[in-house]
Design a protein around this motif. Structure first.
Motif, PDB file in Angstrom:
ATOM      1  N   LEU A   1       0.825  -1.209   0.000  1.00  0.00           N
ATOM      2  CA  LEU A   1       0.000   0.000   0.000  1.00  0.00           C
ATOM      3  C   LEU A   1       0.863   1.264   0.000  1.00  0.00           C
ATOM      4  CD1 LEU A   1      -2.782  -1.049   2.535  1.00  0.00           C
ATOM      5  CD2 LEU A   1      -3.057  -0.675   0.069  1.00  0.00           C
ATOM      6  N   TYR A   2       1.939   1.231   0.765  1.00  0.00           N
ATOM      7  CA  TYR A   2       2.816   2.402   0.832  1.00  0.00           C
ATOM      8  C   TYR A   2       3.419   2.704  -0.539  1.00  0.00           C
ATOM      9  CZ  TYR A   2       6.760   5.383   1.728  1.00  0.00           C
ATOM     10  OH  TYR A   2       7.658   6.416   1.651  1.00  0.00           O
ATOM     11  N   VAL A   3       3.961   1.696  -1.185  1.00  0.00           N
ATOM     12  CA  VAL A   3       4.612   1.918  -2.479  1.00  0.00           C
ATOM     13  C   VAL A   3       3.589   2.312  -3.544  1.00  0.00           C
ATOM     14  CG1 VAL A   3       5.922   0.801  -4.326  1.00  0.00           C
ATOM     15  CG2 VAL A   3       6.587   0.466  -1.949  1.00  0.00           C
ATOM     16  N   ALA A   4       2.368   1.784  -3.450  1.00  0.00           N
ATOM     17  CA  ALA A   4       1.333   2.134  -4.424  1.00  0.00           C
ATOM     18  C   ALA A   4       0.959   3.611  -4.319  1.00  0.00           C
ATOM     19  CB  ALA A   4       0.099   1.261  -4.223  1.00  0.00           C
ATOM     20  N   ALA A   5       1.004   4.162  -3.119  1.00  0.00           N
ATOM     21  CA  ALA A   5       0.675   5.572  -2.884  1.00  0.00           C
ATOM     22  C   ALA A   5      -0.710   5.938  -3.414  1.00  0.00           C
ATOM     23  CB  ALA A   5       1.756   6.484  -3.467  1.00  0.00           C
ATOM     24  N   ARG A   6      -1.620   4.997  -3.305  1.00  0.00           N
ATOM     25  CA  ARG A   6      -3.013   5.196  -3.712  1.00  0.00           C
ATOM     26  C   ARG A   6      -3.843   4.129  -3.019  1.00  0.00           C
ATOM     27  NH1 ARG A   6      -4.413   1.035  -7.009  1.00  0.00           N
ATOM     28  NH2 ARG A   6      -2.728  -0.030  -8.112  1.00  0.00           N
ATOM     29  N   ALA A   7      -5.144   4.288  -3.072  1.00  0.00           N
ATOM     30  CA  ALA A   7      -6.020   3.251  -2.535  1.00  0.00           C
ATOM     31  C   ALA A   7      -5.938   2.028  -3.442  1.00  0.00           C
ATOM     32  CB  ALA A   7      -7.453   3.756  -2.464  1.00  0.00           C
TER      33      ALA A   7
ATOM     34  N   ARG B   1      -3.828   1.817  13.311  1.00  0.00           N
ATOM     35  CA  ARG B   1      -4.021   3.102  12.627  1.00  0.00           C
ATOM     36  C   ARG B   1      -3.015   3.322  11.493  1.00  0.00           C
ATOM     37  NH1 ARG B   1      -3.282   7.697  15.621  1.00  0.00           N
ATOM     38  NH2 ARG B   1      -1.694   6.668  16.862  1.00  0.00           N
ATOM     39  N   LEU B   2      -2.616   2.233  10.834  1.00  0.00           N
ATOM     40  CA  LEU B   2      -1.651   2.344   9.742  1.00  0.00           C
ATOM     41  C   LEU B   2      -2.302   2.319   8.370  1.00  0.00           C
ATOM     42  CD1 LEU B   2       1.156   0.092  11.222  1.00  0.00           C
ATOM     43  CD2 LEU B   2       1.140   2.593  11.039  1.00  0.00           C
ATOM     44  N   VAL B   3      -3.530   1.851   8.294  1.00  0.00           N
ATOM     45  CA  VAL B   3      -4.280   1.874   7.036  1.00  0.00           C
ATOM     46  C   VAL B   3      -5.707   2.322   7.338  1.00  0.00           C
ATOM     47  CG1 VAL B   3      -2.937   0.015   5.960  1.00  0.00           C
ATOM     48  CG2 VAL B   3      -5.077  -0.530   7.147  1.00  0.00           C
ATOM     49  N   GLU B   4      -6.373   2.741   6.261  1.00  0.00           N
ATOM     50  CA  GLU B   4      -7.785   3.082   6.388  1.00  0.00           C
ATOM     51  C   GLU B   4      -8.498   2.692   5.107  1.00  0.00           C
ATOM     52  OE1 GLU B   4      -7.763   7.268   7.141  1.00  0.00           O
ATOM     53  OE2 GLU B   4      -7.377   7.778   5.057  1.00  0.00           O
TER      54      GLU B   4
ATOM     55  N   GLY C   1     -10.839   0.867  -2.031  1.00  0.00           N
ATOM     56  CA  GLY C   1     -10.011  -0.128  -1.353  1.00  0.00           C
ATOM     57  C   GLY C   1      -9.407   0.401  -0.074  1.00  0.00           C
ATOM     58  N   TRP C   2      -8.123   0.153   0.101  1.00  0.00           N
ATOM     59  CA  TRP C   2      -7.399   0.512   1.312  1.00  0.00           C
ATOM     60  C   TRP C   2      -6.217   1.386   0.956  1.00  0.00           C
ATOM     61  CZ3 TRP C   2      -8.847  -1.006   6.223  1.00  0.00           C
ATOM     62  CH2 TRP C   2      -9.882  -1.928   6.284  1.00  0.00           C
ATOM     63  N   ARG C   3      -5.852   2.272   1.882  1.00  0.00           N
ATOM     64  CA  ARG C   3      -4.692   3.133   1.649  1.00  0.00           C
ATOM     65  C   ARG C   3      -3.953   3.349   2.960  1.00  0.00           C
ATOM     66  NH1 ARG C   3      -8.517   7.929   0.536  1.00  0.00           N
ATOM     67  NH2 ARG C   3      -9.045   8.523   2.658  1.00  0.00           N
ATOM     68  N   THR C   4      -2.711   3.780   2.808  1.00  0.00           N
ATOM     69  CA  THR C   4      -1.891   4.160   3.950  1.00  0.00           C
ATOM     70  C   THR C   4      -1.295   5.517   3.656  1.00  0.00           C
ATOM     71  OG1 THR C   4      -0.181   3.401   5.480  1.00  0.00           O
ATOM     72  CG2 THR C   4       0.267   3.101   3.128  1.00  0.00           C
ATOM     73  N   GLY C   5      -0.633   6.090   4.633  1.00  0.00           N
ATOM     74  CA  GLY C   5      -0.005   7.381   4.434  1.00  0.00           C
ATOM     75  C   GLY C   5       1.185   7.294   3.502  1.00  0.00           C
TER      76      GLY C   5
END
Length: 177
Positions: A37-43, A71-74, A80-84
């Motif tokens: 998710l981090y590397v994707a930088a998108r949901a 609290r690392l993803v939402e 879908g899902w995303r992270t900061g």
């Protein structure tokens, strides 16, 4: 980089994070999902995560639940899902959760053990528990002061520490540890 090459590189990173996580007491699949998710930088939709990481629904659900609990993803709605995208923010959030879940209870158990060991005649065990308690009290004190700093100042301080360490390496040579 072509799509297959990019996918191979991203899978290599996810697998590395999955192997690294348990060394730090973290679930492997959660680390793989979070890295993706981090590397994707998108949901990213769940189906895409399952396919990219070859996870079944149950394993993916468990990984996402763990990450959400920390609290690392939402969930990003239907997307879908995303992270900061800021690694510092993610590290600070993870450390905050670990502090809340682990530091307080550890201090409580050590204080209880130290109190229970007083007067038992086992001076060695009492001293050893005392050393652990001192260490954790010191870590808690450092943590309390670090939380008073702004994220920007903390980044700068760590950055300066990294610059100093590299300067020492260049001046004195790398340590062999």
């Amino acid at each position: 980089m072509s799509a297959p090459e990019a996918q191979a590189a991203l899978r290599k990173l996810a697998d590395y994070l999955g192997a690294l996580g348990p060394r730090w007491g973290l679930p492997a699949d959660a680390c793989r999902v979070h890295g993706t998710l981090y590397v994707a930088a998108r949901a990213v939709p769940e189906a895409e995560l399952r396919e990219a990481l070859t996870l079944d629904e149950s394993a993916l659900a468990a990984a996402l639940a763990w990450l959400a609990d920390y609290r690392l993803v939402e969930r990003a709605g239907e997307a879908g899902w995303r992270t900061g995208s800021d690694p510092w923010e993610l590290v600070m959030r993870a450390l905050d959760e670990r502090r809340q879940r682990e530091l307080g209870p550890a201090l409580s158990v050590l204080r209880d053990c130290q109190r229970e060991l007083r007067g038992t005649g086992d001076a060695v065990a009492e001293a050893q528990v005392g050393k652990l308690l001192t260490l954790l009290d010191d870590i808690a004190a450092i943590d309390a002061q670090a939380r008073r700093l702004s994220p920007r100042l903390l980044r700068q301080m760590v950055g300066f520490g990294g610059i100093a360490a590299r300067l020492i390496d260049r001046t004195l040579g790398r340590s062999r540890s």
